[in-house]
Each structure stands twice: as C-alpha cells, then as structure tokens.
Design a protein around this motif. Structure first.
Motif, short mmCIF file in Angstrom:
data_model
loop_
_atom_site.label_atom_id
_atom_site.label_comp_id
_atom_site.label_asym_id
_atom_site.label_seq_id
_atom_site.Cartn_x
_atom_site.Cartn_y
_atom_site.Cartn_z
N GLU A 154 9.50 12.44 -7.51
CA GLU A 154 8.22 12.75 -6.82
C GLU A 154 7.59 11.72 -6.24
N ALA A 155 7.36 10.71 -7.22
CA ALA A 155 6.83 9.43 -6.67
C ALA A 155 7.70 8.62 -5.43
N HIS A 156 8.89 8.73 -5.38
CA HIS A 156 9.62 8.05 -4.40
C HIS A 156 10.23 9.19 -3.21
N GLY A 157 9.53 10.31 -3.28
CA GLY A 157 9.82 11.06 -2.25
C GLY A 157 11.38 11.73 -2.11
N ALA A 158 11.67 11.49 -0.98
CA ALA A 158 13.24 12.01 -0.60
C ALA A 158 14.13 11.00 -0.88
N ALA A 196 15.80 -7.01 2.52
CA ALA A 196 14.65 -6.42 1.48
C ALA A 196 15.33 -5.32 0.53
N PRO A 197 14.67 -5.36 -0.62
CA PRO A 197 15.16 -4.34 -1.77
C PRO A 197 15.23 -3.01 -1.30
N THR A 198 16.42 -2.24 -1.42
CA THR A 198 16.61 -0.91 -1.11
C THR A 198 15.49 -0.04 -1.93
N ASP A 199 15.34 1.17 -1.63
CA ASP A 199 14.40 1.99 -2.35
C ASP A 199 15.08 2.25 -3.67
N VAL A 200 16.52 2.32 -3.73
CA VAL A 200 16.97 2.73 -5.09
C VAL A 200 16.90 1.48 -5.89
N GLN A 201 16.97 0.04 -5.41
CA GLN A 201 16.75 -0.99 -6.25
C GLN A 201 15.31 -1.10 -6.70
N ILE A 254 13.46 1.52 -7.26
CA ILE A 254 13.39 2.52 -8.38
C ILE A 254 13.83 1.95 -9.66
N ASP A 255 15.05 1.23 -9.44
CA ASP A 255 15.92 0.76 -10.62
C ASP A 255 15.04 -0.03 -11.28
N ASP A 256 14.30 -1.21 -10.59
CA ASP A 256 13.50 -2.22 -11.24
C ASP A 256 12.16 -1.74 -11.91
N SER A 257 11.80 -0.69 -11.52
CA SER A 257 10.44 0.03 -12.20
C SER A 257 10.32 0.25 -13.32
N GLU A 258 9.24 -0.05 -14.04
CA GLU A 258 8.97 0.27 -15.51
C GLU A 258 9.13 1.63 -15.76
N GLU A 259 8.88 2.62 -15.00
CA GLU A 259 9.02 3.91 -15.34
C GLU A 259 10.57 4.31 -15.66
N PHE A 260 11.18 3.80 -14.80
CA PHE A 260 12.82 4.03 -14.83
C PHE A 260 13.42 3.24 -16.00
#
Length: 118
Positions: free
Chosen positions: A104-108, A9-14, A16-22
C-alpha cells in the motif's frame, strides 16, 4: 580509457528492498521458516536413520500388524500438515499485514500474486 560509471537512481524495488519495513518482514519470515525447516529435516533424518540402523526398534509391533516404522512414517505426514497449518496461521498474523502495508505504501509498484491473478 576507463569508461565512466553509469549512475542510475535506485529503482522502486531497490527502495522497497532497502526499507526497514521490508527487512523486518524478511526477518519475521526467516525467524519462522529456518528453525521449522531445520527441525523438520532433523525429524525426517531421524526416521531415515532409525530405519537404516535400528530395524529391530522400527519393526517392534505397537498394535496388531502396526509397527513403530509405520507410526513414525504416518507422523511424518501429520507433522507436514501441522507445519503447513502453523505457517498459514503465522503468515496471516505476522507476514501478511506488514506485506500489505508495504504494498500500500508503494502503490502500484508491487502487486501481490493473489491480487494480480484476479
């Protein structure tokens, strides 16, 4: 024998990296950093080239013992500090708020360097 592909499964970092905001945040940073860097490098190369190929111009006295080369050399320092201040202001307005929203959206999952050092 062909080993079966490992599916993860894609990691949290992946994510975030794939998000439009980033992507927007990266685009905002690059739209500032690349042109300013190119401009400063060209300004520096102009100084070096004038020093090498136009010694008469660079040796021209401006006031007393101060010549064009000294003035342009000091302007290199002034422009460095001006760009740093400009970037700090730009980052405060255009980089930091979206970065904080992503954190903030991705928490800790992701910690800002300043926050983790405290």
């Amino acid at each position: 024998m062909d080993p079966s592909p490992i599916t993860t499964a894609p990691t949290d970092v992946q994510r975030i990296d794939d998000s439009e905001e980033f992507r927007t945040l990266r685009r905002s940073f690059r739209s500032f950093a690349f042109p300013v860097t190119i401009g400063f490098v060209l300004w520096y190369l102009l100084y070096v080239l004038l020093s090498s190929y136009a010694p008469g111009l660079m040796g021209t006295k401006v006031v007393g013992h101060i010549n064009v080369a000294l003035v342009l050399g000091l302007l290199q320092f002034v422009s460095t500090f001006a760009i740093a201040a400009w970037y700090a202001r730009y980052a405060e307005r255009r980089i930091d708020p979206p970065a904080a929203a992503i954190r903030e959206a991705h928490g800790a999952v992701v910690h800002a360097p300043r926050e983790s050092a405290e």
